[in-house]
Design a protein around this motif. Structure first.
Motif, PDB file in Angstrom:
ATOM      1  N   TYR A 123       0.846  -1.209   0.000  1.00 20.86           N
ATOM      2  CA  TYR A 123       0.000   0.000   0.000  1.00 20.86           C
ATOM      3  C   TYR A 123       0.876   1.253   0.000  1.00 20.86           C
ATOM      4  N   LEU A 124       1.953   1.256   0.789  1.00 18.62           N
ATOM      5  CA  LEU A 124       2.823   2.425   0.881  1.00 18.62           C
ATOM      6  C   LEU A 124       3.616   2.622  -0.396  1.00 18.62           C
TER       7      LEU A 124
ATOM      8  N   PRO B 264      -8.602   2.833   3.387  1.00 13.01           N
ATOM      9  CA  PRO B 264      -8.128   1.496   3.017  1.00 13.01           C
ATOM     10  C   PRO B 264      -8.285   1.257   1.513  1.00 13.01           C
ATOM     11  N   ASP B 265      -7.272   0.592   0.936  1.00 13.58           N
ATOM     12  CA  ASP B 265      -7.338   0.193  -0.471  1.00 13.58           C
ATOM     13  C   ASP B 265      -7.442   1.387  -1.419  1.00 13.58           C
ATOM     14  N   ASP B 266      -6.960   2.552  -1.004  1.00  9.64           N
ATOM     15  CA  ASP B 266      -7.020   3.738  -1.858  1.00  9.64           C
ATOM     16  C   ASP B 266      -5.708   4.523  -1.753  1.00  9.64           C
ATOM     17  N   PRO B 267      -4.632   4.041  -2.390  1.00 10.97           N
ATOM     18  CA  PRO B 267      -3.350   4.747  -2.317  1.00 10.97           C
ATOM     19  C   PRO B 267      -3.405   6.162  -2.888  1.00 10.97           C
TER      20      PRO B 267
ATOM     21  N   ALA C 161      -4.757   8.263  -0.201  1.00 10.68           N
ATOM     22  CA  ALA C 161      -3.746   8.362   0.853  1.00 10.68           C
ATOM     23  C   ALA C 161      -2.668   9.375   0.476  1.00 10.68           C
ATOM     24  N   ALA C 162      -2.222   9.347  -0.776  1.00  9.86           N
ATOM     25  CA  ALA C 162      -1.189  10.283  -1.224  1.00  9.86           C
ATOM     26  C   ALA C 162      -1.677  11.722  -1.099  1.00  9.86           C
TER      27      ALA C 162
ATOM     28  N   ALA D 241       0.194  14.284   1.441  1.00 10.00           N
ATOM     29  CA  ALA D 241       0.833  15.469   0.874  1.00 10.00           C
ATOM     30  C   ALA D 241       0.288  16.743   1.499  1.00 10.00           C
ATOM     31  N   ALA D 242      -1.022  16.795   1.699  1.00  9.22           N
ATOM     32  CA  ALA D 242      -1.618  17.989   2.310  1.00  9.22           C
ATOM     33  C   ALA D 242      -1.207  18.123   3.771  1.00  9.22           C
ATOM     34  N   PHE D 243      -1.168  17.011   4.491  1.00  4.54           N
ATOM     35  CA  PHE D 243      -0.885  17.042   5.922  1.00  4.54           C
ATOM     36  C   PHE D 243       0.537  17.503   6.207  1.00  4.54           C
ATOM     37  N   VAL D 244       1.523  16.924   5.521  1.00  6.23           N
ATOM     38  CA  VAL D 244       2.927  17.244   5.850  1.00  6.23           C
ATOM     39  C   VAL D 244       3.303  18.658   5.428  1.00  6.23           C
ATOM     40  N   ARG D 245       2.445  19.318   4.619  1.00  4.95           N
ATOM     41  CA  ARG D 245       2.704  20.702   4.223  1.00  4.95           C
ATOM     42  C   ARG D 245       1.882  21.700   5.034  1.00  4.95           C
TER      43      ARG D 245
END
Length: 421
Positions: free
Chosen positions: A230-231, A345-348, A351-352, A356-360
């Motif tokens: 998944y990652l 779940p089951d949605d990379p 997740a991306a 991406a939004a969170f770490v910025r």
């Protein structure tokens, strides 16, 4: 008390892997208890004994690693049962403590407890055999029948049971209502992670491909249950959305080669995704200190939602937000405390976008760090949870002792019973 502590996968901080047993055993010694740990170790061809922080450790020559097939693991489990029973049976103790996985540790634990007529406490680190059945490790009806019988036998011979999550405890008590279960989850070693920020800065300085870029960390086993592919798929989406975000997979396991092959196929290996081998617990601290977001990954099946992953509590100890790829009590905890992300779940792709939004988002990151740190301090501090752990052992010591049934001696066709004196 004199305690015999049986754990096939015992690790010290100088070794790669979880150190819950080491930390609790060390604290037992500091509180005046005598502790003998029986564990497996692949090096050498005979048992060796060492003393680790006052703990007497019996290292048995039993091979095991996370890359083994299920068949080889079963062979290792029963080899450990045989050797551990021989050692535990010779030790003098007031209590036997056996911790899974695997649940087969209950066999030498119950034998040693019965031999000395002392209580056994059983610690359950996952609900077994529900998990291996769900993962397809136990496929045949006879193997499932034997596993279920072993589970029932183990619980009924334990004076107390410790479960690592509320869901595990609920599962056990629903099926075995007479069993006394206490929840003592994995914990945050805040003393060990006190220098995580400084160590993380050093990792960033000496790692050219990281520098000051955002880091998403997975530190743990690469097994079928973990769903780390998944990652890799998430990293492929991140490479297009925010190519500066780095994803690090730190660990080993039976799926390592497949995960590496997938990363190479998707063009992210050593580009924005980096796979590193397992490192000692002391070095894991630095990677948690360097990361912006720690990930707990499992495949999306209900039987895995009650797990208590070490990496989550290590992240709390380091004051780092956590992202989970699964539902369950940890996901609920993260969401309720705004301490990270619950990824779809089951949605990379989804997740991306979320990562991406969170770490910025500086404000979201700061708030999640504070929430994670508060959880590690107020709810999951290892010293606090050790008090619950020691209390269970003390209460079990006062429980009624198991009876040892004498077998009649046979002479010819007559049964001669030994008279009591």
């Amino acid at each position: 008390m004199r305690i015999t502590y049986i754990h096939q996968h015992f690790k010290t901080p100088a070794m790669a892997g979880g150190t819950r047993s080491y930390e609790f055993a060390r604290r037992l010694v500091e509180h005046g208890h005598e502790v003998h740990v029986i564990t497996g170790h692949p090096d050498g061809d005979r048992t060796r004994i060492s003393t680790e922080s006052g703990i007497v450790v019996h290292w048995l020559p039993v091979n095991y690693d996370n890359s083994m097939t299920y068949g080889r693991r079963l062979w290792s489990f029963f080899d450990f049962v045989r050797r551990a029973a021989a050692v535990a049976g010779r030790l003098r103790h007031d209590l036997v403590f056996a911790t899974s996985t695997p649940l087969t540790v209950a066999i030498p634990g119950a034998y040693a407890a019965l031999r000395r007529r002392v209580p056994m406490v059983l610690e359950v680190r996952d609900v077994w055999p529900e998990t291996p059945i769900a993962l397809g490790a136990l496929r045949s009806p006879p193997s499932r029948w034997a596993a279920l019988r072993l589970e029932a036998w183990a619980y009924r011979r334990a004076a107390r049971v410790i479960a690592l999550s509320p869901g595990m405890a609920e599962s056990i008590q629903r099926r075995f209502p007479d069993v006394t279960v206490t929840v003592v989850p994995n914990s945050s070693d805040r003393a060990l992670f006190a220098g995580a920020d400084r160590a993380g800065e050093e990792v960033r300085r000496r790692t050219p491909w990281l520098g000051d870029r955002p880091l998403v960390l997975y530190a743990g086993t690469l097994g079928r249950a973990n769903g780390v592919d998944y990652l890799v798929r998430m990293a492929a989406r991140l490479a297009d959305r925010d190519p500066d975000v780095r994803v690090v997979i730190l660990g080993d396991g039976m799926m390592r080669d497949q995960i590496r092959d997938l990363a190479a196929e998707l063009g992210v290996l050593d580009r924005n995704l980096f796979m590193l081998g397992p490192v000692p617990k002391s070095e894991v601290v630095a990677f948690f200190g360097a990361c912006d977001l720690a990930v707990s990954a499992f495949v999306n099946i209900p039987e895995l939602r009650n797990n208590s992953p070490n990496k989550v509590f290590d992240a709390f100890a380091a004051g780092r937000p956590v992202a989970v790829t699964h539902g369950g009590w940890i996901a609920d905890l993260i969401a309720a405390n705004a301490a990270g992300l619950v990824l779809p779940p089951d949605d990379p792709e989804g997740a991306a976008a979320a990562v991406a939004a969170f770490v910025r988002d500086g404000a979201a990151m700061t708030g999640a760090r504070e929430a994670a740190s508060a959880l590690g301090r107020d709810r999951f501090d290892r010293d606090l949870l050790f008090q619950d752990f020691e209390r269970v052992l003390t209460e079990a010591r006062r429980a009624p002792r198991p009876r040892r049934t004498r077998r009649p001696h046979r002479a010819g066709r007559r049964t001669v019973r030994r008279a009591g004196r």
